[in-house]
Design an enzyme around this catalytic site. Structure first.
Site, PDB file in Angstrom:
ATOM      1  N   GLU A  43      -9.418 -10.910  -7.781  1.00  0.00           N
ATOM      2  CA  GLU A  43      -8.531  -9.628  -7.301  1.00  0.00           C
ATOM      3  C   GLU A  43      -7.096  -9.791  -8.357  1.00  0.00           C
ATOM      4  O   GLU A  43      -6.773  -8.882  -8.786  1.00  0.00           O
ATOM      5  CB  GLU A  43      -8.342  -9.715  -6.006  1.00  0.00           C
ATOM      6  N   ASN A  93      -2.169   0.128   6.923  1.00  0.00           N
ATOM      7  CA  ASN A  93      -1.374  -1.216   7.302  1.00  0.00           C
ATOM      8  C   ASN A  93      -0.723  -1.930   6.316  1.00  0.00           C
ATOM      9  O   ASN A  93      -0.661  -3.028   6.526  1.00  0.00           O
ATOM     10  CB  ASN A  93      -2.777  -2.024   7.769  1.00  0.00           C
ATOM     11  N   LYS A 110       0.936  -1.111  -0.051  1.00  0.00           N
ATOM     12  CA  LYS A 110      -0.012  -0.026   0.117  1.00  0.00           C
ATOM     13  C   LYS A 110       0.808   1.299  -0.058  1.00  0.00           C
ATOM     14  O   LYS A 110       2.113   1.243   0.393  1.00  0.00           O
ATOM     15  CB  LYS A 110      -0.921   0.138   1.063  1.00  0.00           C
ATOM     16  N   HIS A 165      -2.237  -5.361   1.458  1.00  0.00           N
ATOM     17  CA  HIS A 165      -3.449  -6.338   1.547  1.00  0.00           C
ATOM     18  C   HIS A 165      -3.300  -7.521   0.861  1.00  0.00           C
ATOM     19  O   HIS A 165      -2.460  -7.857   0.195  1.00  0.00           O
ATOM     20  CB  HIS A 165      -4.458  -5.280   0.317  1.00  0.00           C
TER      21      HIS A 165
HETATM   22  P1  CMP Z   1      -7.431  -4.585   3.340  1.00  0.00           P
HETATM   23  O1  CMP Z   1      -7.084  -5.715   3.604  1.00  0.00           O
HETATM   24  O2  CMP Z   1      -6.764  -3.866   2.314  1.00  0.00           O
HETATM   25  O3  CMP Z   1      -8.811  -4.692   3.266  1.00  0.00           O
HETATM   26  C1  CMP Z   1      -9.883  -3.486   3.411  1.00  0.00           C
HETATM   27  C2  CMP Z   1      -9.322  -2.517   4.206  1.00  0.00           C
HETATM   28  O4  CMP Z   1      -9.826  -1.492   4.861  1.00  0.00           O
HETATM   29  C3  CMP Z   1      -8.327  -3.148   5.338  1.00  0.00           C
HETATM   30  O5  CMP Z   1      -7.110  -3.578   4.612  1.00  0.00           O
HETATM   31  C4  CMP Z   1      -7.793  -1.861   6.000  1.00  0.00           C
HETATM   32  O6  CMP Z   1      -6.829  -1.233   5.784  1.00  0.00           O
HETATM   33  C5  CMP Z   1      -9.233  -0.987   5.866  1.00  0.00           C
HETATM   34  N1  CMP Z   1      -9.843  -0.991   7.081  1.00  0.00           N
HETATM   35  C6  CMP Z   1     -10.504  -1.978   7.981  1.00  0.00           C
HETATM   36  N2  CMP Z   1     -10.867  -1.156   8.984  1.00  0.00           N
HETATM   37  C7  CMP Z   1     -10.890  -0.066   8.958  1.00  0.00           C
HETATM   38  C8  CMP Z   1     -11.177   1.139  10.108  1.00  0.00           C
HETATM   39  N3  CMP Z   1     -11.834   0.924  10.975  1.00  0.00           N
HETATM   40  N4  CMP Z   1     -10.681   2.143   9.629  1.00  0.00           N
HETATM   41  C9  CMP Z   1     -10.268   2.438   8.359  1.00  0.00           C
HETATM   42  N5  CMP Z   1      -9.678   1.659   7.408  1.00  0.00           N
HETATM   43  C10 CMP Z   1     -10.060   0.262   7.774  1.00  0.00           C
END
Ligand code: CMP
Length: 139
Positions: free
Chosen positions: A128, A114, A11, A117
């Protein structure tokens, strides 16, 4: 165990912090084979389309803004049990809950930023992987 493919995205936060190499190294170290890899700066429609399953979530706008902030690196990975193995390697969605040795423990900041993904099921992995690597979606 079946051979599977899964999609990984490094990311914008991790790209900004020069963590591409660190994350690729963890992926290769976990014996996940890289079939395809490229850098792309997602447009808003691309990010909204990719995360369409989350469009009713309160964090959707923030997620799209973040994912379009700068380039990402998309990777198509292949291995036995790749979906579950890559999810284990990533660690918990919230880096604060991620185990030692995981990508999110080492490189994640918070639940939004984070670092990576990974597809959450074999079915979604096909969709995907096909989103970024047309022709790779079927084994
Ligand atoms: P990802 O695995 O990319 O799939 C969906 C994404 O939404 C997840 O990782 C997080 O980065 C994001 N996400 C999930 N929960 C929250 C939250 N409470 N606030 C902001 N982003 C979120």
């Amino acid at each position: 165990m079946a051979i599977e493919r899964t999609l990984s995205i490094i990311k914008p936060d991790a790209v900004e912090h020069n963590h591409i190499g660190g994350i690729v190294s963890l992926i290769e170290g976990a014996d996940l084979r890289i079939l395809g890899m490229r850098m792309v700066h997602l447009t808003r429609p691309q990010a909204e389309g990719f995360y369409a399953v989350h469009k009713e979530r309160p964090f959707f706008a923030e997620l799209v803004k973040f994912m379009t902030r700068g380039p990402v690196v998309v990777l198509a990975l292949e291995a036995e049990d790749a979906v579950a193995r890559y999810r284990k390697l990533m660690g918990a969605t919230n880096p604060a809950d991620a185990e030692e040795g995981t990508i999110r423990k080492a490189h994640g900041t918070d639940i939004g930023e984070n670092a990576c993904h990974g597809s959450d099921s074999v079915e979604n992995a096909k969709i995907e992987v096909g989103y970024f690597f047309p022709g790779y979606e079927v084994l």
